[in-house]
Motif scaffolding. Structure first.
Motif, PDB file in Angstrom:
ATOM      1  N   MET A  96       0.913  -1.131  -0.129  1.00 45.26           N
ATOM      2  CA  MET A  96       0.089   0.013  -0.421  1.00 45.26           C
ATOM      3  C   MET A  96       1.199   1.273  -0.706  1.00 45.26           C
ATOM      4  O   MET A  96       1.841   1.189   0.658  1.00 45.26           O
ATOM      5  N   ASP A 119      10.643  -4.234   1.386  1.00 45.87           N
ATOM      6  CA  ASP A 119       9.610  -3.731   1.258  1.00 45.87           C
ATOM      7  C   ASP A 119      10.130  -2.311   0.191  1.00 45.87           C
ATOM      8  O   ASP A 119       8.958  -1.751   0.081  1.00 45.87           O
ATOM      9  N   TYR A 160       9.875   1.253   1.066  1.00 43.43           N
ATOM     10  CA  TYR A 160       9.540   1.949   1.333  1.00 43.43           C
ATOM     11  C   TYR A 160       9.470   3.684   2.356  1.00 43.43           C
ATOM     12  O   TYR A 160       9.492   3.093   3.292  1.00 43.43           O
ATOM     13  N   SER A 164       3.429   7.944  -4.912  1.00 43.87           N
ATOM     14  CA  SER A 164       1.921   8.625  -4.561  1.00 43.87           C
ATOM     15  C   SER A 164       1.786  10.407  -4.073  1.00 43.87           C
ATOM     16  O   SER A 164       2.589  10.595  -3.151  1.00 43.87           O
ATOM     17  N   THR A 197      -4.909  -2.753  -7.241  1.00 43.23           N
ATOM     18  CA  THR A 197      -5.956  -2.924  -6.891  1.00 43.23           C
ATOM     19  C   THR A 197      -6.721  -2.923  -5.566  1.00 43.23           C
ATOM     20  O   THR A 197      -8.062  -3.204  -5.086  1.00 43.23           O
ATOM     21  N   ALA A 198      -6.372  -1.197  -4.811  1.00 46.48           N
ATOM     22  CA  ALA A 198      -7.370  -0.525  -4.326  1.00 46.48           C
ATOM     23  C   ALA A 198      -6.850   0.983  -3.864  1.00 46.48           C
ATOM     24  O   ALA A 198      -5.677   0.624  -4.161  1.00 46.48           O
ATOM     25  N   ASP A 217      -8.469   4.352  -1.989  1.00 47.51           N
ATOM     26  CA  ASP A 217      -8.841   4.809  -0.428  1.00 47.51           C
ATOM     27  C   ASP A 217      -9.017   6.119  -0.763  1.00 47.51           C
ATOM     28  O   ASP A 217      -7.582   6.323   0.273  1.00 47.51           O
ATOM     29  N   LYS A 230      -4.230   6.585   0.096  1.00 44.92           N
ATOM     30  CA  LYS A 230      -3.485   5.340   0.021  1.00 44.92           C
ATOM     31  C   LYS A 230      -4.195   4.532  -1.162  1.00 44.92           C
ATOM     32  O   LYS A 230      -5.315   4.750  -1.498  1.00 44.92           O
ATOM     33  N   THR A 283      -3.346   1.066  -3.110  1.00 46.72           N
ATOM     34  CA  THR A 283      -3.120  -0.697  -3.075  1.00 46.72           C
ATOM     35  C   THR A 283      -2.732  -1.064  -4.993  1.00 46.72           C
ATOM     36  O   THR A 283      -3.007  -1.356  -5.147  1.00 46.72           O
ATOM     37  N   ASP A 324       0.012  -3.953  -7.236  1.00 44.74           N
ATOM     38  CA  ASP A 324      -0.070  -5.882  -6.918  1.00 44.74           C
ATOM     39  C   ASP A 324       1.111  -5.443  -7.975  1.00 44.74           C
ATOM     40  O   ASP A 324       1.036  -4.969  -9.057  1.00 44.74           O
TER      41      ASP A 324
END
Length: 109
Positions: free
Chosen positions: A1, A19, A22, A33, A91-92, A94, A99, A101, A103
């Protein structure tokens, strides 16, 4: 995310940084982002289907994706700053939490 103003380095090795480094900011990152203003920064091209490494080696890459291109199911080919290619699918989203998400599949050189 990916939270707002965070980025990832798709060239980071799984051993050194599982990670993808990140962290806040875009310096040295392949995907960053800016969800609060509806932007995703990456050297990328939007594709219609699930690409493989060979199909990602195309022209037409651009550095900014705007709100219209940031929706669930959108897939990009991303070219890293070390000339690797990746498939990134949203994939998402919000918007309340700023945020996104993802893949991600990264192919080695």
């Amino acid at each position: 995310m990916l939270a707002d103003n965070y980025g990832i380095d798709l060239d980071a090795s799984e051993v050194e940084s599982p990670d993808w480094r990140y962290s806040v900011g875009g310096r040295g990152k392949d995907v960053t982002s800016k969800a609060f203003i509806g932007r995703l920064y990456a050297d990328s091209v939007v594709v219609d289907s699930a690409p493989n490494r060979a199909s990602c080696q195309v022209t037409g890459y651009t550095g900014t994706r705007y709100k219209k291109d940031i929706s669930v199911g959108t897939t990009y080919c991303v070219k890293t700053d070390q000339d690797r290619y990746a498939r990134v699918t949203i994939t998402a989203v919000d918007p309340d939490a700023d945020k996104v998400t993802l893949d991600i599949t990264v192919w080695n050189k």
